[in-house]
Scaffold this motif. Sequence first.
Motif, short mmCIF file in Angstrom:
data_model
loop_
_atom_site.label_atom_id
_atom_site.label_comp_id
_atom_site.label_asym_id
_atom_site.label_seq_id
_atom_site.Cartn_x
_atom_site.Cartn_y
_atom_site.Cartn_z
N ARG A 1 -6.04 15.69 3.25
CA ARG A 1 -6.54 14.18 3.22
C ARG A 1 -7.75 14.17 4.14
NH1 ARG A 1 -3.73 14.64 -0.70
NH2 ARG A 1 -1.71 13.23 -1.06
N PRO B 1 0.80 -1.19 -0.14
CA PRO B 1 -0.18 -0.04 0.15
C PRO B 1 0.87 1.33 0.06
CG PRO B 1 0.21 -0.67 2.27
CD PRO B 1 0.97 -1.64 1.19
N TYR C 1 0.66 2.64 -8.35
CA TYR C 1 -0.36 2.18 -7.13
C TYR C 1 -1.97 2.24 -7.40
CZ TYR C 1 -2.68 2.06 -2.60
OH TYR C 1 -3.41 1.87 -1.65
N SER D 1 -9.00 2.16 -2.85
CA SER D 1 -8.26 3.41 -2.62
C SER D 1 -8.89 4.61 -3.09
CB SER D 1 -6.89 3.18 -2.78
OG SER D 1 -6.19 4.43 -2.91
N ASP E 1 1.94 12.14 -6.09
CA ASP E 1 1.05 12.52 -5.13
C ASP E 1 -0.05 13.38 -5.71
OD1 ASP E 1 2.02 11.86 -2.79
OD2 ASP E 1 2.52 13.68 -1.91
N VAL F 1 1.62 8.81 6.48
CA VAL F 1 2.26 10.23 7.05
C VAL F 1 2.05 10.33 8.50
CG1 VAL F 1 0.21 11.82 6.19
CG2 VAL F 1 2.65 12.76 6.75
C1 UD2 Z 1 -2.67 6.97 -0.90
C2 UD2 Z 1 -4.03 7.09 -0.68
C3 UD2 Z 1 -4.81 6.47 0.23
C4 UD2 Z 1 -3.94 4.80 0.47
C5 UD2 Z 1 -2.57 5.28 0.57
C6 UD2 Z 1 -1.93 3.68 0.77
C7 UD2 Z 1 -4.66 9.14 -1.90
C8 UD2 Z 1 -5.32 10.61 -1.61
N1 UD2 Z 1 -4.77 8.61 -0.88
O1 UD2 Z 1 -2.18 7.81 0.42
O2 UD2 Z 1 -6.23 6.22 0.34
O3 UD2 Z 1 -4.66 4.17 -0.48
O4 UD2 Z 1 -2.27 5.74 -0.75
O5 UD2 Z 1 -0.57 3.96 1.13
O6 UD2 Z 1 -4.06 8.84 -2.88
N2 UD2 Z 1 3.90 12.96 3.32
C9 UD2 Z 1 4.69 14.10 4.07
N3 UD2 Z 1 5.75 13.44 4.74
C10 UD2 Z 1 5.91 12.26 5.03
C11 UD2 Z 1 5.07 11.28 4.61
C12 UD2 Z 1 3.96 11.65 3.44
O7 UD2 Z 1 4.73 15.22 3.65
O8 UD2 Z 1 6.78 11.91 5.88
C13 UD2 Z 1 2.75 13.45 2.64
C14 UD2 Z 1 2.90 13.00 1.26
O9 UD2 Z 1 3.54 13.67 0.22
C15 UD2 Z 1 1.12 13.17 0.69
C16 UD2 Z 1 0.71 12.99 2.25
O10 UD2 Z 1 1.63 13.15 3.26
O11 UD2 Z 1 0.99 14.33 0.35
C17 UD2 Z 1 -0.10 11.55 2.45
O12 UD2 Z 1 0.93 10.75 2.23
P1 UD2 Z 1 0.63 9.13 2.67
O13 UD2 Z 1 1.68 8.46 2.03
O14 UD2 Z 1 0.38 9.00 3.78
O15 UD2 Z 1 -0.68 8.75 1.69
P2 UD2 Z 1 -1.29 8.98 0.44
O16 UD2 Z 1 -2.10 10.15 0.37
O17 UD2 Z 1 -0.23 8.93 -0.64
#
Ligand code: UD2
Length: 319
Positions: A211, A79, A143, A119, A275, A187
Amino acid sequence: MAVYLITGIAGFIGSSLARELLHRGEQVRGVDNFSTGKRENLAQVLEQIDFREADLLDLDAMKRACAGVDYVLHQAAIPSVPKSVLDPIGSNMANVDGTLNLLVAARDAKVKRVIYAASSSVYGDTPTLPKHERMIPDPISPYAVAKLASERYMISFYRCYGLETAALRYFNIFGPRQDPSSPYSGVLAKFITQMLAGQQPTIFGDGEQSRDFTYVDNAVEANLLACKAPARQVAGKVFNVATGRRVTLNEAFKFLQQLTSYSGSPVYEAERGGDIKHSLADIFSAEQHLGYKPKVNFEDGLRQTVAWYRSQGKAPCAY
Ligand code: UD2
């Protein structure tokens, strides 16, 4: 008492489902290959479940796992958006080929219903908010493409073979037991463990991305409702599972400062490839067809999550 098979049972959502099902007196079988799941997530329930270490790509193992099962809750996946950008073939094998194997096994074993962990990423960066299920998906990362392909396989198996399936589009699920220790971790798990350890978290981009962060108990409830809702309301359908409210990373960071007593600031780095900017769900369809209502809001979920990590003394991610 029904028999439930949870794939990815050692993951944080899979193991949360197992605990709730056991609490409700149901029979739980689980598979995991520990690619992202953790044995420690199963420690308290291992004696009460029928656990099999197996890979979704092993069709025979999936056939054995599905024998005699009523409901399959398919949580197993790699994931991560950034991991899929680095390794699209690995992401596709686990997230698409694995799902297809499981569906074939479930069909042949005549299970009653398969619920799939889809997702929110399938919506991509469409400017329309909130995102509703009738919108045309526009996935960006490999993904997200894999999650959409598997969703379509779910629908296809209902249409072609009559296997009842439903896809739940999870919106950024968080909560206790989410692995904080990889650069690909969610995150909030990363921020909480970093801030509890007095380490500076990194925000990719300006922190104004938002989010619909959803506490894990809400996702668990949605799965169990999706198993029991009448077939005409769920079979072959897709539902958003979220709270209907969005929070920016900057807001989440500020709230976490209060909860963790971390007094520093975050470091801002370049936006992450693949992203999307904003994510917010319309949850009307899940409310109407599944009887779903988010039980735990963002703040309460975050309080419970911080309390859990604090009690565990979890090591933060080293990246
Ligand atoms: C995606 C999906 C979510 C789920 C997940 C699986 C979207 C909107 N959401 O999550 O539903 O399927 O994938 O893993 O597509 N970030 C930081 N600092 C960090 C880590 C992350 O700033 O140390 C940012 C990242 O760049 C993003 C946000 O936090 O903008 C959320 O990132 P994530 O990896 O927690 O989740 P996301 O949104 O990719």
